[in-house]
Write an enzyme that holds these catalytic residues in place. Structure first.
Site, short mmCIF file in Angstrom:
data_model
loop_
_atom_site.label_atom_id
_atom_site.label_comp_id
_atom_site.label_asym_id
_atom_site.label_seq_id
_atom_site.Cartn_x
_atom_site.Cartn_y
_atom_site.Cartn_z
N TRP A 179 4.42 5.93 -0.11
CA TRP A 179 4.86 4.94 -1.11
C TRP A 179 5.99 5.50 -1.97
O TRP A 179 6.94 4.78 -2.31
CB TRP A 179 3.70 4.43 -1.95
CG TRP A 179 2.82 3.51 -1.15
CD1 TRP A 179 1.49 3.71 -0.83
CD2 TRP A 179 3.20 2.28 -0.50
NE1 TRP A 179 1.05 2.67 -0.05
CE2 TRP A 179 2.05 1.79 0.17
CE3 TRP A 179 4.39 1.55 -0.42
CZ2 TRP A 179 2.08 0.60 0.91
CZ3 TRP A 179 4.41 0.36 0.31
CH2 TRP A 179 3.25 -0.11 0.96
N ASP A 186 4.27 4.06 -10.30
CA ASP A 186 3.72 3.01 -9.43
C ASP A 186 2.20 3.14 -9.43
O ASP A 186 1.63 3.93 -8.68
CB ASP A 186 4.29 3.20 -8.02
CG ASP A 186 3.70 2.22 -7.01
OD1 ASP A 186 2.84 1.41 -7.40
OD2 ASP A 186 4.11 2.28 -5.84
N LYS A 188 -4.72 -4.50 -5.08
CA LYS A 188 -5.59 -3.35 -4.88
C LYS A 188 -6.73 -3.38 -5.89
O LYS A 188 -7.87 -3.63 -5.55
CB LYS A 188 -4.81 -2.04 -5.00
CG LYS A 188 -4.13 -1.52 -3.74
CD LYS A 188 -3.06 -2.40 -3.18
CE LYS A 188 -2.40 -1.87 -1.94
NZ LYS A 188 -1.12 -1.24 -2.15
C1 LIG Z 1 0.21 -1.22 -1.71
C2 LIG Z 1 1.17 -0.36 -2.43
C3 LIG Z 1 2.51 -0.71 -2.57
C4 LIG Z 1 3.10 -1.96 -1.94
O1 LIG Z 1 2.61 -3.06 -2.60
P1 LIG Z 1 3.15 -4.53 -2.28
O2 LIG Z 1 2.53 -5.30 -3.39
O3 LIG Z 1 2.64 -4.89 -0.92
O4 LIG Z 1 4.62 -4.52 -2.32
C5 LIG Z 1 3.34 0.12 -3.29
N1 LIG Z 1 2.88 1.24 -3.84
C6 LIG Z 1 1.59 1.62 -3.73
C7 LIG Z 1 1.14 2.87 -4.39
C8 LIG Z 1 0.70 0.82 -3.03
O5 LIG Z 1 -0.58 1.18 -2.92
#
Ligand SMILES: *Cc1c(COP(=O)(O)O)cnc(C)c1O
Length: 363
Positions: A101, A175, A199
């Site tokens: 990521w 993030d 998530k």
């Molecule tokens: C799932 C995830 C993403 C991507 O998320 P989207 O909402 O599908 O764009 C980005 N960073 C992390 C840490 C993630 O777990």
């Protein structure tokens, strides 16, 4: 019957929240319609939206000089939005590479560089350690006067988590997609926090951005208005139609979290669940988790079997036992159990019971 769902995302949502949404589905609070059918500008909907923000602010103790934005496009669109808003002409942004990521965030910032001669510096990387640990901050090569420092506190795919909040002069951007609301957080340490909702918050389609006010109003002139934090903040995240259902349902999750005792209580539960699972894995010859102990994720627990040839059987039998979505990410294979807020300890115990039985039969 509802099973235990270990999916990394979209992920399990607390059953009490789903039941409440079910009760309110056809006729929201005697409005004669569902929340999905309501104008986002109606007094009813605005009250839902405002309550969600107030509850989130309470949960995370968000200081008054931060805006909360309820956006679309997922965490992935934020990879670009961050650069558009904060990476000025000729400036350098520092990125910490701890896995898939963070690399995607880096790629999208680099794509932006051509627009204004800005740069991306990989200030540290876990690559030399096969992404099994987080590089100590003493080894980072941070840029003087960097536009910002970006990192990924929890790498959802690798199961790698920071055990510290970086100390930086430049605004810190994180993030938090797979670990937001899993434990208390000192928001004041950050310039900007973002997270896709699917998530550890609610349904897919909503992205949360928590941004310090002084970081707004500097966007590149060609920034699309929907990516512009200042513009979205001025419009209360309603520059266009927001993801109304996701916002509503996330609000129900925030209420549920407050009822559970808030994030300190969730942290205690999440810590207990993760410890239970890691202790089981470490005590077994059949299962293995390779991550350095201080950097093991509390939310996403990858593990391998002694014999990779047994993976298909493991997945089929676990699914039949009501333990769903245990396959690792398609890019890495193996197994992964995501144990976000909505997963009760009983689900983790059911998983380890199954794992013990499987090891006995196949070990
Ligand atoms: C799932 C995830 C993403 C991507 O998320 P989207 O909402 O599908 O764009 C980005 N960073 C992390 C840490 C993630 O777990």
């Amino acid at each position: 019957m509802r099973a235990y769902n270990f999916c990394a995302g979209p992920a399990a949502i607390p059953e009490a929240v789903l039941e409440r949404a079910q009760q309110e589905m056809l006729d929201w609070h005697q409005s004669g319609m569902s929340i999905m059918e309501m104008s986002h500008r109606s007094a009813e909907y605005v009250s839902v939206a405002e309550k969600a923000e107030a509850d989130l602010r309470q949960l995370l103790a968000i200081p008054a000089n931060y805006k909360v934005l309820f956006l679309q496009g997922g965490a992935t669109l934020q990879f670009s939005a961050i650069a558009f808003n904060l990476l000025g002409e000729g400036q350098t942004a520092d990125y910490i590479d701890t896995g898939i990521w963070s690399q995607k965030a880096i790629d999208d910032a680099k794509r932006f560089n051509a627009l204004n001669g800005s740069h991306v510096n990989i200030a540290a990387s876990s690559q030399a350690d096969q992404y099994l640990s987080v590089p100590a901050q003493s080894t980072w090569q941070l840029t003087d006067n960097a536009a910002y420092v970006h990192y990924t506190p929890n790498e959802t795919i690798g199961g790698l988590a920071f055990d510290f909040i970086p100390q930086t002069d430049a605004p810190l951007i994180a993030d938090f997609s797979s670990c937001i609301l899993s434990e208390p957080l000192d928001v004041s340490r950050f310039g900007l926090i973002y997270a896709g909702a699917q998530k550890n918050i609610g349904p897919a389609g909503l992205t949360l951005v928590i941004v310090r006010e002084d970081l707004m109003g500097r966007a590149h002139p060609v920034t699309p208005p929907l990516l512009n934090y200042g513009v979205e903040a001025k419009n209360g995240s309603m520059l266009n139609t927001p993801p109304t259902f996701g916002w509503y349902l996330s609000g129900l999750v925030f209420e549920w979290l407050l009822e559970q005792g808030g994030l300190a209580a969730m942290h205690a539960k999440n810590h207990a669940k993760a410890k239970y699972l890691y202790d089981f894995i470490d005590g077994s010859d059949f299962y293995h988790n390779p991550i350095a102990h201080p950097n093991r994720s509390m939310m996403n627990v990858p593990f391998t079997l002694a014999d990779a040839g047994l993976e298909k059987t493991f997945l089929a039998q676990s699914q039949a036992a009501g333990l769903l979505n245990l396959a690792g990410h398609r890019s890495v294979g193996g197994m992964r159990a995501s144990i976000y807020n909505a997963m009760p300890l009983e689900g983790v115990q059911a998983l380890t019971q199954f794992m013990a039985e499987f090891a006995k039969q196949n070990g």
